[in-house]
Design a protein around this motif. Structure first.
Motif: not given
Ligand SMILES: Nc1ncnc2c1ncn2[C@@H]1O[C@H](COP(=O)(O)OP(=O)(O)OP(=O)(O)O)[C@@H](O)[C@H]1O
Ligand SMILES: Nc1ncnc2c1ncn2[C@@H]1O[C@H](COP(=O)(O)OP(=O)(O)OP(=O)(O)O)[C@@H](O)[C@H]1O
Ligand SMILES: [Mg+2]
Ligand SMILES: [Mg+2]
Lengths: 277, 283, 303, 258, 277
Positions: E230-254
């Motif tokens: 519940l709480h961890t996933r709601a943390l702003p830092r969580f969202t940030e980190l997640r966004g960062h990882v997503y970006e990296q993977i996309q960049a990797a694929k590209r």
């Protein structure tokens, strides 16, 4: 046009007798894109196999365009959950995709084009000559998808087809399926565990209860037909729908009485967790 | 045996739409009836054949005549002791061959070097017919049961061995890797992974060997003259007693059918998990 | 053991010597069964058991290795063995031709409607024998020769006697050399006899004998002597009592009663007819059966 | 390069040791039936001249080839039939088992009744005798076709011949090949047995005839030749197998971690 | 304590030669919980197999506590991506889980307890006597997890272990793994395609590039150790980190050049899509 009526399936083992599906009734209209979600082990695969005529139901029936399904009907493609085992290990990727087309007596040039396109669409344009067992899990799964796509079926049944691919590829494949559906008007039944995916893809989401399995809810997804990864997922309605589905699945699991402590602990605040994530 | 790539693991559902009605219990009698029908068909063909003029009843008597001779045989103590002798030779020979075949096969399968070292020798020895060993057998053991055993074991050993070798080769690497990663040692892997995988092959090997052993037991008795059904057949042949000869042949055939029944039953028991069997029990 | 100097201790007990004889379960060996029944062996302290084998392949090695003390084999086979250096020695007569054309226990048969009328017509034909390069083909050749034909063009085909009536009947071979009981079976099916090869080969031909290994003959002459005597008694008894022979045949063969009654019995003289064997040796040599002439003095008992 | 040397070493090593043991243990043998290996090898050289090979081995070989081919074809065809249908299996299995248990030497007279005494008879004997391993293995292979693959085929409408060709035969092929391999050596054995009756040439005939005429070194040399022949044929077999089952061996190797 | 140094793996096929992994170097400390993400087919499974000593690397080496790994080291458990095939079809569920414990010579009563607990924890308390092929895909996968958990390994390698289970079960299992990790101090390497999962679970996330594969980034997850769905996933830092990882993977694929049209279309606004979803 795909009619499931009072479907019941009991597996008879020597010691174990499992009622996989108790009583399912629903209809999929021609050209619908329906997603099916439900707890693990609730009978989704069983249902798909019954619908594709691979498994005879214990009771009830499946009708395709009014005709009872007793064997695999023509023009139907299935992507199996066990993707690895559904590829022919003695054929390379290309032959695997091409085989059903040969069977369908598609002309050679056309076949070539369809296979090339399908493989390119799933991002495997350069793996034609590899054998399935030389591929990673996600690549194998994409070959199975390419095979179904190249086949140009009228009805497409997919059993957790994107389980083994990364997030980006998954998004691409989701769009591929929606594209296909819109261009070719194919009827799609899509089993997934990813609630976001179900809501993003489907026109309708069918939620199954846990065992003994019945239909818990048929949810119409009232999002605009024109969807894209970016905007659609950002819509408040999307978040709402998704929260709703999550709630239903949790309720379904709880109802089954296989809830363990961890689940109970998180229960009270689940909706929020989902919405917030 | 096993489905080639994926040594038959975790499937979700039986492959085929099962025919209406039929648990294992109900299917039993049906299978038996069909089997009997098949045999009855064979007997009918033999009964009719001499009447078609294709062969003379003098040389291939009709079923009815063979049956009369069979009943005569059944009334003789000599027949029963011969039957006993044959079965004893068969059982001992088969047991020795199966045990030796499995042990050697698993050993060779478990140690890759052994496989390379022995393969040429195996290929060399395998096609040497047991009949060529008859003088050797007689030289060593006369008409004692050991002569028969020597031939029986020699012939049926290869059947088991080759099947075991193929079976051992069919181990699913994922299953084997799982076992290795959990620290299962060589012996544990042989027992828990290699053996179950090879088991379907072994069963085929045993079924092949069982009839080869029977064939060889009778052939050895036929040629060497050690006591048994073979000696009776040889005697009937020498006496030109055609119906009696065929009656004895029918007995050997029936032994074969009985042996297969036992083998099948065993197989259903030990291989209930295997996709070739489970499709028939469940569904 | 009995004072006879038996070296085979384990085989003898209480004055009785256990003796195994390798025989082929056919008409020819009736005397030994009869002799056993009559006690001719038991009275000489021999406890006789018969082991049945299918021809020389099993019996000769059995005798050579001492698994059997004695064996039964046709003369040509033994001469072949002797010429190859197999250490064996004949000890008693086995069976002989009746010497009567038209009433022997072996002959060459053809199908009822065959164009072959006599031995001469066999030239260039396909003839079945039980074993090639053996007594069958050499004697058949002699028959043809005597009838004025050329035996060199005959093709001999091997098959067991039991299959010959059917093969002749179906025309798979032109003719077949058969012995009793297959001879009677063939005649029953309408076959004609066109040659009596045993009779043609030599008068009162000795067809088969009992033999032992030279080792046993040297080490235990006493037992060999007793066996020979018992055999001689059995042979003459059999010769004199054909009805008892037919009766004893029922105990170790499956010959059909009808055939049993009508078939011709062979002769069982007590002595080996050396002259006939020399003739056989000559025939065999001419036909290339032996690479080296057999030494009959070595093979046959001194008489 | 070293790989080849190693393979040859493996192939020759054990036989060499065994032959040496044989040579030494029989060097002074005076047993009539077990002559010294030297004598056997000398005889081998004298006996198996090219002419003799042509006269006796060639006919045997082609009868073997035809009989074996028939056994494979019939075995696979019948095996697919029996393996795919429970009803057919229940009906036919007892009959097949019946014939399987009848010793070939006893079967020969019956076959002679129908097939005469010439090549046909011998070919039929070889075919009938070596049919069983192919048949049994095919049945088992067909029964064990992976269910998911089978479902895949059905759902894509791959039925009948296409299913047979692309799924059933391919999936069962490792096992069919195992059966064919067994059948090969049995066929060789039956080649000998078939030449025991109504033959006048052939390798089997030569061995049996040598045995009967007490030409013991000749007999042993024939057995040696038989073993060599079996070995050569199995080499050929392995070559073909490696081609036909390349995917299977590749799969195994790949998954084992190359 | 788990050291990967200059790891390279080339699969040599007859026609195809695939460089699955080019050059990987990273370290996992004892008691770490590391998640591994990367595009499909980039070599994650290959890496795991090398680390568990099942596959010999072409170059480089793996060291466990300073000792080079040449075969499966004791005390290590692996959950394979091909879960279905890693279960023994000839044993029922219970025996499958129990076998490694027997091998480890755990006493009978203890074994019993461990197996019961592990099966209950994955929600399969009532499937002991079933055979793997009588279970649904998700259930099979959970058996494989139960086997690893019951084994009480010191090092646990998991290859997309939750791919086939529903969202709720997945959440439960995630908590199970974190529990286990915290209680037993086991070192965990966890391969997943679910970015949320990687961030939620891991202390560190290693992001691989696409083929030819190298380590793209090693991201320390600076979320509190005490996490809940519940709480961890709601943390702003969580969202940030997640966004960062997503970006990296996309960049990797590209970067890999296997990008197809669909991907390009969505590219420009990807970060937002992720954050917003
Ligand atoms: N061949 C079989 N024999 C016996 N029981 C079976 C068989 N196949 C499935 N079952 C049982 O039927 C139930 C439903 O299985 P099914 O595979 O349909 O579930 P699912 O919804 O697809 O689950 P998942 O999401 O985990 O794949 C399960 O309880 C399973 O144990
Ligand atoms: N046995 C093999 N033979 C040849 N190539 C192989 C083999 N196994 C894997 N590969 C190749 O190595 C590369 C990496 O495969 P791997 O299975 O490690 O990927 P992965 O990261 O686990 O992918 P996924 O997320 O799809 O499971 C792929 O390109 C694949 O084609
Ligand atoms: Mg499923
Ligand atoms: Mg992987």
């Amino acid at each position: 046009m795909l009619d499931v009526r009072g479907l019941k399936k009991v597996y008879e083992g020597r010691q174990r007798q499992v009622e996989a599906v108790r009583d399912l009734t629903f209809t999929i209209e021609s050209g619908d894109l329906v997603c099916l979600v439900g707890p693990s082990g609730c009978g989704k695969t069983t249902l798909l196999k019954c619908m594709s005529g691979l498994l005879a139901p214990t009771a009830g029936e499946v009708r395709l365009d009014g005709v009872p399904v007793t064997g695999p009907p023509p023009g139907m493609a299935v992507v199996f959950q066990e993707y690895g085992r559904s590829l022919f290990p003695w054929m390379n990727v290309r032959d695997n995709v091409e085989l059903p087309l040969k069977q369908k007596k598609v002309a050679k040039a056309e076949r070539r084009r369809l296979v090339d396109e399908a493989l390119a669409a799933v991002g495997l344009a350069d793996a034609h000559t590899a054998y399935p067992w030389q591929l990673s899990g996600g690549m194998q799964q994409r070959v199975a998808i390419a095979r179904a796509v190249a086949y140009q079926p009228k009805v497409l049944l997919m059993d957790e087809p994107f389980a083994a691919v990364d997030a980006q590829t998954r998004a691409d494949l989701e769009d591929l399926i929606r594209d296909l559906w819109r261009k070719l008007g194919v009827t799609v039944l899509f089993v997934t565990h990813d609630i976001d995916e179900a809501v993003y893809l489907g026109q309708k989401v069918i939620i199954l209860s846990s065992s003994p399995t019945v239909v818990r809810e048929q949810l119409t997804i009232d999002l605009p037909d024109e969807r894209d990864q970016l905007h659609t997922r950002a819509l408040p309605r999307f978040t709402e729908l998704r929260g709703h589905v999550y709630e239903q699945i949790q309720a379904a699991k709880r109802g089954a009485g296989t809830v363990d402590e961890a689940v109970c602990a998180a229960e009270g605040a689940d909706d929020k967790a989902v919405v917030g994530s | 045996m096993t489905n080639v790539t994926h040594a038959g693991t975790g499937a979700t559902g039986p492959g085929a739409v099962p025919p209406a009605g039929g648990t294992a219990a109900r299917r039993g009698p049906r299978t038996a009836l069909l089997g009997l029908a098949g045999l009855a068909g064979l007997l009918l063909v033999i009964e009719v054949l001499p009447h078609t003029g294709l062969v003379s009843a003098r040389y291939l008597p009709p079923t009815s005549r063979i049956m009369v001779a069979l009943v005569e045989q059944l009334g003789e103590a000599e027949f029963w002791s011969a039957l006993g002798d044959t079965l004893v030779a068969w059982a001992i020979g088969l047991a020795v061959a199966v045990v030796a075949g499995i042990v050697v096969g698993v050993l060779i399968g478990a140690v890759p070097v052994l496989r390379s070292v022995t393969s040429s020798t195996i290929e060399f020895l395998r096609p040497i017919p047991s009949v060529a060993l008859i003088p050797l057998a007689v030289l060593l053991y006369g008409t004692e049961i050991q002569s028969t055993l020597l031939l029986v074991v020699y012939a049926s050993f290869w059947q088991v061995l080759v099947q075991v070798l193929y079976g051992v080769q069919d181990v699913d690497p994922v299953a084997d890797e799982t076992a290795r990663s959990y620290g299962l040692g060589t012996w544990a892997r042989i027992r828990h992974v290699m053996w179950p995988t090879a088991l379907p092959y072994v069963m085929t090997g045993v079924r092949l060997a069982a009839s080869v052993a029977l064939v060889l037991a009778i052939t050895a008795q036929l040629v060497i003259g050690s006591p048994g059904l073979g000696a009776l057949i040889s005697r009937a042949l020498a006496s030109n007693a055609v119906p009696a000869m065929y009656a004895l042949v029918v007995v050997t055939g029936m032994l074969g059918v009985a042996i297969n029944l036992i083998a099948r039953a065993t197989e259903r028991r030990v291989l209930s998990w295997h996709s070739s069997v489970r499709g028939e029990v469940i569904a | 053991a009995c004072g006879g100097g038996s070296s085979d201790d384990e085989a003898s007990s209480g004055g009785v010597t256990a003796v195994k004889v390798g025989v082929i379960p056919i008409v020819d060996v009736a005397p030994i069964y009869l002799g056993k029944e009559k006690g001719f062996f038991a009275t000489r302290g021999i406890n006789l058991t018969m082991e049945s084998g299918q021809g020389g392949a099993a019996i000769v090695p059995g005798v050579v290795s001492g698994q059997f003390q004695f064996g039964f084999s046709n003369v040509t086979s033994l001469m072949v063995a002797q010429s190859k250096g197999v250490p064996i020695k004949a000890v008693a007569n086995g069976v002989a031709s009746t010497g009567k054309t038209g009433a022997d226990f072996g002959g060459v048969v053809v199908k009822a409607n065959s164009p072959i009328k006599n031995a001469k017509d066999l030239a260039g034909k396909k003839v079945a024998v039980n074993t090639q390069k053996n007594i069958g083909d050499t004697t058949v050749r002699e028959s043809v020769r005597k009838a004025g034909g050329d035996p060199s063009g005959i093709t001999f085909v091997e098959m067991p006697f039991a299959q010959m009536p059917a093969a002749v009947d179906k025309g798979q071979v032109d003719a077949a050399w058969v012995v009793e009981p297959s001879l009677s079976v063939a005649k029953d099916a309408g076959a004609r006899v066109v040659a009596w090869n045993y009779v043609d080969a030599a008068p009162d031909l000795t067809v088969a004998v009992y033999f032992t290994s030279t080792k046993l003959a040297q080490e235990n002459p006493d037992m060999v002597k007793k066996f020979s005597e018992a055999m001689a008694e059995s042979l003459s008894y059999a010769n004199a009592h054909p009805d008892e022979v037919r009766a004893v045949l029922k105990t170790y063969t499956d010959i059909d009663q009808v055939i049993l009654d009508q078939m011709t019995l062979p002769m069982w003289p007590t002595d080996i007819n050396r002259a006939s064997i020399e003739q056989l040796a000559k025939l065999g040599q001419a036909d290339g059966v032996f690479t080296k002439a057999p030494d009959l003095n070595q093979l046959l008992p001194q008489s | 390069m070293t790989g080849v040397v190693k393979r040859v070493g493996y192939a020759v090593g054990l036989p060499a040791v065994l032959f040496a043991a044989w040579w030494v243990s029989t060097a002074n043998s005076d047993n009539f039936y077990v002559p010294p290996l030297r004598t056997i090898l000398e005889t081998f050289g004298q006996l198996w001249t090219l002419e003799k090979l042509q006269a006796d081995v060639w006919p045997s070989l082609w009868r073997l080839a035809v009989g074996y081919a028939i056994a494979c074809l019939v075995g696979v065809a019948l095996g697919v039939l029996v393996g795919s249908s429970r009803t057919v299996r229940a009906t036919l299995e007892p009959v097949l088992e019946f014939f399987r248990a009848v010793p070939p030497p006893v079967l020969v007279p019956v076959i002679m009744l129908f097939a005469g005494i010439d090549h046909t008879m011998k070919i039929v004997v070889i075919a009938v005798g070596s049919l069983w391993p192919v048949l049994l293995n095919t049945v088992e292979g067909v029964r064990a076709v992976d269910e998911v693959l089978s479902d895949t085929c059905r759902s894509y409408g791959l039925t009948g011949v296409a299913r047979l060709r692309h799924l059933v035969l391919r999936a069962a092929s490792p096992q069919i090949v195992a059966g064919m391999r067994q059948a090969l050596s049995i066929a060789i054995i039956l080649m000998v047995i078939s030449e025991m009756t109504a033959a006048s040439n052939g390798l089997g005939y030569t061995i049996v005839e040598a045995q009967r005429s007490f030409a013991i070194p000749e007999m042993w040399s024939g057995i040696l030749l038989l073993g060599l022949l079996g070995f050569l044929l199995s080499m050929v077999f392995r070559f073909v197998e490696n081609r036909a089952l390349a995917w299977y061996h590749g799969l195994r190797r790949a998954q084992r971690g190359s």
